[in-house]
Structure formats: C-alpha cells, structure tokens
Design a protein around this motif. Structure first.
Motif, PDB file in Angstrom:
ATOM      1  N   HIS A  68     -33.816   4.140   3.159  1.00  0.00           N
ATOM      2  CA  HIS A  68     -34.205   4.705   1.875  1.00  0.00           C
ATOM      3  C   HIS A  68     -35.537   4.155   1.383  1.00  0.00           C
ATOM      4  CE1 HIS A  68     -30.059   5.892   2.129  1.00  0.00           C
ATOM      5  NE2 HIS A  68     -29.662   4.644   2.059  1.00  0.00           N
ATOM      6  N   LEU A 115     -28.692   2.496 -10.211  1.00  0.00           N
ATOM      7  CA  LEU A 115     -28.370   3.341  -9.066  1.00  0.00           C
ATOM      8  C   LEU A 115     -29.412   3.148  -7.985  1.00  0.00           C
ATOM      9  CD1 LEU A 115     -27.419   6.780 -10.682  1.00  0.00           C
ATOM     10  CD2 LEU A 115     -25.894   5.238  -9.472  1.00  0.00           C
ATOM     11  N   THR A 169     -27.740   9.041   6.260  1.00  0.00           N
ATOM     12  CA  THR A 169     -26.510   9.031   5.467  1.00  0.00           C
ATOM     13  C   THR A 169     -25.360   8.468   6.280  1.00  0.00           C
ATOM     14  OG1 THR A 169     -27.248  10.930   4.174  1.00  0.00           O
ATOM     15  CG2 THR A 169     -24.882  10.488   4.203  1.00  0.00           C
ATOM     16  N   ASP A 195     -31.817   6.804  -3.964  1.00  0.00           N
ATOM     17  CA  ASP A 195     -31.409   8.076  -3.376  1.00  0.00           C
ATOM     18  C   ASP A 195     -30.048   8.537  -3.882  1.00  0.00           C
ATOM     19  OD1 ASP A 195     -30.220   5.886  -2.141  1.00  0.00           O
ATOM     20  OD2 ASP A 195     -29.823   7.005  -0.309  1.00  0.00           O
ATOM     21  N   ARG A 196     -29.527   7.914  -4.919  1.00  0.00           N
ATOM     22  CA  ARG A 196     -28.235   8.306  -5.465  1.00  0.00           C
ATOM     23  C   ARG A 196     -28.416   8.863  -6.877  1.00  0.00           C
ATOM     24  NH1 ARG A 196     -25.034   9.038  -1.519  1.00  0.00           N
ATOM     25  NH2 ARG A 196     -23.265   8.898  -2.959  1.00  0.00           N
ATOM     26  N   HIS A 197     -27.482   9.709  -7.284  1.00  0.00           N
ATOM     27  CA  HIS A 197     -27.603  10.380  -8.577  1.00  0.00           C
ATOM     28  C   HIS A 197     -26.261  10.373  -9.295  1.00  0.00           C
ATOM     29  CE1 HIS A 197     -31.561  12.012  -7.375  1.00  0.00           C
ATOM     30  NE2 HIS A 197     -31.004  12.098  -6.176  1.00  0.00           N
ATOM     31  N   ASP A 224     -21.053  13.104   1.254  1.00  0.00           N
ATOM     32  CA  ASP A 224     -22.496  12.911   1.184  1.00  0.00           C
ATOM     33  C   ASP A 224     -23.234  13.843   2.130  1.00  0.00           C
ATOM     34  OD1 ASP A 224     -22.751   9.316   0.464  1.00  0.00           O
ATOM     35  OD2 ASP A 224     -22.203  11.054  -0.746  1.00  0.00           O
ATOM     36  N   CYS A 247     -25.737   4.660   6.691  1.00  0.00           N
ATOM     37  CA  CYS A 247     -25.412   3.926   5.467  1.00  0.00           C
ATOM     38  C   CYS A 247     -23.919   3.665   5.369  1.00  0.00           C
ATOM     39  CB  CYS A 247     -25.900   4.698   4.250  1.00  0.00           C
ATOM     40  SG  CYS A 247     -25.614   3.856   2.677  1.00  0.00           S
ATOM     41  N   ASP A 260     -23.637  17.147   0.504  1.00  0.00           N
ATOM     42  CA  ASP A 260     -24.730  17.109  -0.461  1.00  0.00           C
ATOM     43  C   ASP A 260     -26.083  17.175   0.231  1.00  0.00           C
ATOM     44  OD1 ASP A 260     -23.071  14.766  -2.722  1.00  0.00           O
ATOM     45  OD2 ASP A 260     -22.927  16.952  -2.529  1.00  0.00           O
ATOM     46  N   ASN A 319     -21.269   8.019  -7.730  1.00  0.00           N
ATOM     47  CA  ASN A 319     -22.512   8.771  -7.674  1.00  0.00           C
ATOM     48  C   ASN A 319     -22.492   9.719  -6.494  1.00  0.00           C
ATOM     49  OD1 ASN A 319     -23.409   7.058  -5.356  1.00  0.00           O
ATOM     50  ND2 ASN A 319     -23.527   5.485  -6.950  1.00  0.00           N
ATOM     51  N   ARG A 320     -23.497  10.569  -6.438  1.00  0.00           N
ATOM     52  CA  ARG A 320     -23.607  11.566  -5.378  1.00  0.00           C
ATOM     53  C   ARG A 320     -24.993  11.490  -4.744  1.00  0.00           C
ATOM     54  NH1 ARG A 320     -19.281  15.214  -5.999  1.00  0.00           N
ATOM     55  NH2 ARG A 320     -19.843  15.950  -3.919  1.00  0.00           N
ATOM     56  N   GLY A 321     -25.118  12.173  -3.596  1.00  0.00           N
ATOM     57  CA  GLY A 321     -26.370  12.104  -2.847  1.00  0.00           C
ATOM     58  C   GLY A 321     -27.469  12.998  -3.374  1.00  0.00           C
TER      59      GLY A 321
END
Length: 614
Positions: free
Chosen positions: A594, A283, A558, A286-288, A534, A561, A537, A250-252
């Motif tokens: 988050h 997910l 970020t 905050d992740r996509h 991240d 994390c 992003d 996944n991405r931010g």
C-alpha cells in the motif's frame, strides 16, 4: 445554416439524454415520484436489469385522467406549492425529490411508457405513450395509487442502446439506486424483484440503524456508532444523523458510504472529503469506513439544482457543513472508546495457561537448527503466518496458542547471534508492541513493521508463482460459505477462472453467496470471508474490461495482506531474523503493498543527537 426550432420529439430526446442515462436513472425518477406521492409501500419489478422492463407500483395519492395527461407534458409539475409559482426564488425552496417536470415525457420519448393510476374514491385510468406518440388510453382496474411501466428503454435509439452495459451491470446500478432511496425513507416499505426473484425487501417503520444494516451488512449494526449532532445557524439548525462504522470495521473501496441531504441521496466531493478527514489517522490509506450520513439543512442554505439528476448539491457555507460532519463523526468515534470489530470470547481466554516451557536441546535455539539458510526462510515465514511450528520434524518449545507468550523478557540465545556486518538490515534484538522488530545493524538501529514487511514478501512470491504458470492452492477441509450482495457475487463468478490462477477456488452458492473451496497456499490460514469480501470490492473498483493480470497489484496485494504475519503476533528470534534475511533478498521490500515503508533506520549519529551527544 439557419436557426430553427427543434421538433417536439427531438427536444424530448435531448432532455432524455440529461435525465435518463440508463435504466437506473429512469427507475430513480419513478421511485422519487412515488415517494413524493405519499406512498407507504413501493413495489419494483425489473426484467434484464431494467433494459426490457421497469415497473414501479405504489399506494400513493394517485392521479386523475387530466393530471395524468398533464404529467406527460414537459415542465409540468406538482412539486411546487401554488404560493411559490412565479416566485424567482421558488427553485431554492424545493423540498421534494422528483421535481424535474421533464422526467416522464423524456422517458416516454425513448421507451414505451404506460401509466395506470387511480385516486381514492375515483376510477382508474391508463395511458400508454410509445416513443413520444400516444398509443392508447382508457379505463383501468387497480387499487388506489399509481403503476408505471417502462418497456424497451432506448429500443428505437440504437446510438444510446449500444452504450448501455450488460443486464447484470445495469441491474447492479438499479439495485444501488433503490437501496439509497430506501435507506433515506425508513417509513416506506420497499420490495425489488428481478427476473421473478425477490432481491430486496424492507418493512415499514424500521429504525434508521436497522434499515441501514439491512441494506448494507447485518454486521454493521454491532460495529457502528450513532451520529447525532445539531448546530444552530441564522437560517435554522443544521442537523446531522446516521450511523458510522468503528475504524476496525472497514471496506476496501468507498462505495459503502451513503450521503443524504434533506432526504435526497447525493454524491458530493465535499462530504466525501469530510468523511476522510474525520477518519484520518484511524484507517489505513487503502481502507474506507462504512457510513450513512443524513444531513438536514434549511432549504435556503443548499442548492439542489446544480446537477440534472440532482446527485450533487451546493452549500451556501461549505466550511460549516464540513466542520459539522467531521465533528459529529469524531465525537461518536471518541465515545466508542476501546470498541473493536471483535472481542475475544470467554472460551478463548480460558484456553490460555501459565507458561511451562521445557528446556531446549543443547546447541539448539528453541528446538530449531543452529542455522537457518535462505532456502528455509519462506517455509519459516509461512509457518509463522499459519501459527504452526517452523519445522514439522523438530519439536518446537516456543510458546504456542495454549501457552502464554513471554512477558517482557528476552528470549534465551542458545546459539551465538550472527554478525551484523554481513547483513544490511542487521540482526534481531527483540520485538516491541508485538508489531515491530528491533534489529541492530552495523551503522544503526533498524525498526521493521512485521506485517507490512511480510505482506510485501508474500506478494512477491505470488508474482513469482504466477509468472511460473499458476499459484498453488490449499484446499479447505470444509468449504466456507461467504454471503455477499448479488452484484458482488456476479463479479466474482465472472472472474472465477482468473481467480483460480491466483490459487483461489470459488463457485456460486445461490444468488447471494459464494463457496470457497481453496485459498492460495502462500496465505496459510487466511480468513476466507474477509479475503473474498475485499476481492469483491477490488473488482468493483476497476473497470470490468481489465483483466486481473492487468491489475495484479490490486488483487494479489489484497490476498497478500490477508496472508501475512499480523501485527500483534509474538515472533521468535529465528523467525525475526528469517524475515530480515528474506527482505534483503526480495526486490521492493522497502515498502508494503500500500506504499507504506516497511522499515526505518536510526543511524548512530541520529541516536547520539537524541541523547545530546552531538
């Protein structure tokens, strides 16, 4: 004031304001025209992000001199079949991309536009329009196809020119527009050059998953599932295809979600909401996911003319479309089973050995001092996140990377446990699923998410260090190269000085890579690749006009994390108690970066209700 007709040049400029917002808008129209002309190869050349020059060359059907003159008139198009001209429902049956007939004259009214074209077996012809006025026309030498050159966009419209962004930002928008169009048409080869350097090149006849991976991230090919679902309707079948990443890839930000309706790139809230619904509970908030979905619907079931640039669509039955997307994604993800982004290699598994612990010294808890003061908590937690011993000068008999962790048994308590009355979060009694700390407090049972809790503690330490001037950095023994898209590298390079204040030392390493020389010391052995990706992003998600200090929670969060104790790590009793004590002394430790809770408590009364004692 009387009502009067506007002059033709002003009408064109008003139309240009709807269609041509920036260089990327003009480029999109030109490339769509090339696709509709039956091109098999499209070559794009940009200068200064398209601000000074845009050139699109294709090998399509070409135009005769008469067609070229007509194409530069408003409301002239070749995109409607003769049988539909005059039909009231003609616009609902549009199956091409660049239907808007005023695109070319609108561009010509705010720039210098040169069109060179030749049909197969005919002679080439060129026509140049300078801000609405015919400058010259005549024969031209070129192979069959069309070449369109746009120069000095908005050069004579300073009110529009001053609102354009920097060449780097405009180039990023152009690259995104071309990437989306190239993703939709695997049967066409695309090349994009910017200021003399090739930035994008994809060959013809690639399969859809390979084309999507080539335009996004090569790793997506190994971490995605194929989507293939068809649903019949009275008007015809609805077909959903494409690729979607597994939840652990996944991405931010959601910028890596690409949606296409009948081959047309769109940005639709309904479709984006369907993707979120499909990945719900899989997910973090905050992740996509990274997805490229291709939806084919009957032309009568979708309206593509609700937006001047056709970036939005309207469906006749939106509920059915949403259900199709959610069902297609969930079926594919369910079929993926236990797949994850990475699996342990055979070499890594072979390094695990049977446990053979040595007896600890009398009066010590696994080689640690009898008591751990508040001042020693940070060092203990940082050592835990790095996977090293808590105290360098004391032998650590706890299981290490080379020995198997305790298998479902309690750790011997060589020192008496602390009293629960003096600690609001209680004292550690064990660990569940290698993720949650179980603690006993005076008034109940406390469950702590070790990753979420330590994430907040690292963030608060970074805040305190930054308030003191600068976050300490830790140099890497071997600098690591992180490959990214060029716009992402541009964003990171522009903020390198501010990132250095946060302890991250970056420098440019070619057009599409960044070199990581140091990471924040608080993060321990963080993953530089994941961290830098991240952060890129995050920088794309907020306005470049804001400083990183104004968005400290997003950027430092970020980083925190990536440097916190991960779920799945076995912690010792002393480590768990150290985490609880620092949580008690740290503000805002009740929630992670988050917004999720870091701990919950079951009071004695709640436990009694569970067992029917009340």
């Amino acid at each position: 004031m009387s009502i009067r007709r506007l002059p033709e040049h002003l009408v064109n400029r008003i139309a240009a304001g709807e269609v041509v917002e920036r260089p990327a808008s003009a480029l999109k129209e030109l490339v769509e025209n090339a696709i509709d002309a039956g091109a098999r190869r499209i070559a794009i050349t940009l200068s200064e992000g398209g601000l000074s020059r845009i050139e699109v060359a294709d090998d399509g059907c070409g135009m005769t001199p008469a067609d070229m003159a007509l194409a530069l008139e408003r409301h002239a198009t070749s995109k409607l079949p003769d049988s539909l001209v005059g039909d009231e429902g003609a616009l609902e049956m549009v199956a091409t991309l660049g239907f808007r007939g005023e695109a070319l004259p609108s561009i010509a009214s705010v720039a210098r536009l040169t069109i060179e074209s030749r049909v197969a077996g005919g002679e080439g012809w060129a026509r140049t329009i300078d801000n609405g006025a015919l400058l010259r026309e005549g024969p031209a030498a070129l192979p069959p196809g069309t070449r369109v050159i746009v120069e000095a966009l908005f050069g004579r419209v300073p009110a529009r020119r001053k609102f354009l962004r920097s060449p780097r930002a405009e180039y990023a928008a152009c690259l995104d527009a071309v990437r989306r169009l190239a993703m939709a048409r695997c049967d066409i080869a695309f090349t994009l050059e910017h200021d003399g350097r090739r930035a994008l090149a994809v060959t013809q006849a690639e399969e859809r998953p390979e084309r999507v991976a080539a335009l996004t991230d090569r790793a997506l090919a190994d971490n995605a599932v194929a989507i293939d679902l068809e649903r019949p309707t009275d008007a015809g079948p609805l077909v959903l295809g494409g690729v979607a990443s597994i939840p652990t890839y996944n991405r931010g930000v959601a910028d890596h979600q690409y949606l296409f309706v009948n081959g047309r790139p769109v940005r639709d809230r309904l479709l984006m909401g369907a993707i979120r619904g499909a990945y719900a509970e899989m997910l973090p908030r905050d992740r996509h996911a990274v997805v490229a979905l291709f939806l084919d619907v009957p032309a009568s079931e979708v309206d593509v003319n609700v937006h001047p640039a056709k970036t939005e669509v309207r469906f006749r039955d939106p509920a059915m479309v949403r259900g199709l997307i959610v069902s297609g994604l969930r079926r594919a993800l369910d079929a993926a089973g236990h797949r994850s982004v990475q699996r342990p290699s055979a070499d890594a598994l072979a390094m695990w050995q049977p446990e053979s612990p040595a007896p600890p010294a009398e009066g010590r808890a696994w080689g640690l001092p009898e008591t751990v003061g508040i001042g020693e908590v940070s060092a203990a937690l940082d050592a835990a996140s790095r996977g090293t011993g808590l105290y360098g000068g004391v032998r650590d008999y706890r299981p290490t990377f080379f020995t198997a962790p305790p298998a479902a048994r309690a750790e011997p308590a060589w020192a008496p446990p602390p009293q629960t009355a003096s600690h609001p979060l209680g004292v550690a009694r064990g660990q569940v699923a290698k993720t949650y700390i179980v603690a006993e407090a005076e008034d109940g049972l406390v469950l702590v998410d070790q990753h979420a809790a330590h994430e907040r503690l690292v963030l608060e330490r970074m805040r305190a260090a930054l308030a003191g001037g600068r976050v300490a950095s830790q140099a890497l023994l071997l600098p690591e190269v992180v490959e990214l898209e060029e716009p992402a590298c541009d964003r990171l390079e522009a903020r390198a000085a501010e990132l250095a204040e946060l302890g991250l030392d970056l420098e440019r390493f070619g057009p599409t890579a960044m070199l990581v020389r140091a990471t924040p010391a608080l993060l321990g052995q963080a993953d530089p690749t994941g961290l830098v990706t991240d952060l890129a992003d995050e920088l794309a998600a907020f306005d470049q006009a804001l400083s990183l200090r104004e968005r400290l929670d997003a950027v430092a969060g970020t980083m925190a994390c990536h440097g916190s104790v991960r779920a799945g790590r076995v912690l010792g009793v002393t480590e768990m108690n150290a985490l609880l004590r620092e949580m008690e002394a740290t503000p805002h430790s009740g929630q992670c970066n988050h917004g999720r809770p870091t701990w919950v408590k079951l009071a004695h009364g709640d436990i009694e209700k569970l067992f029917g004692r009340r």
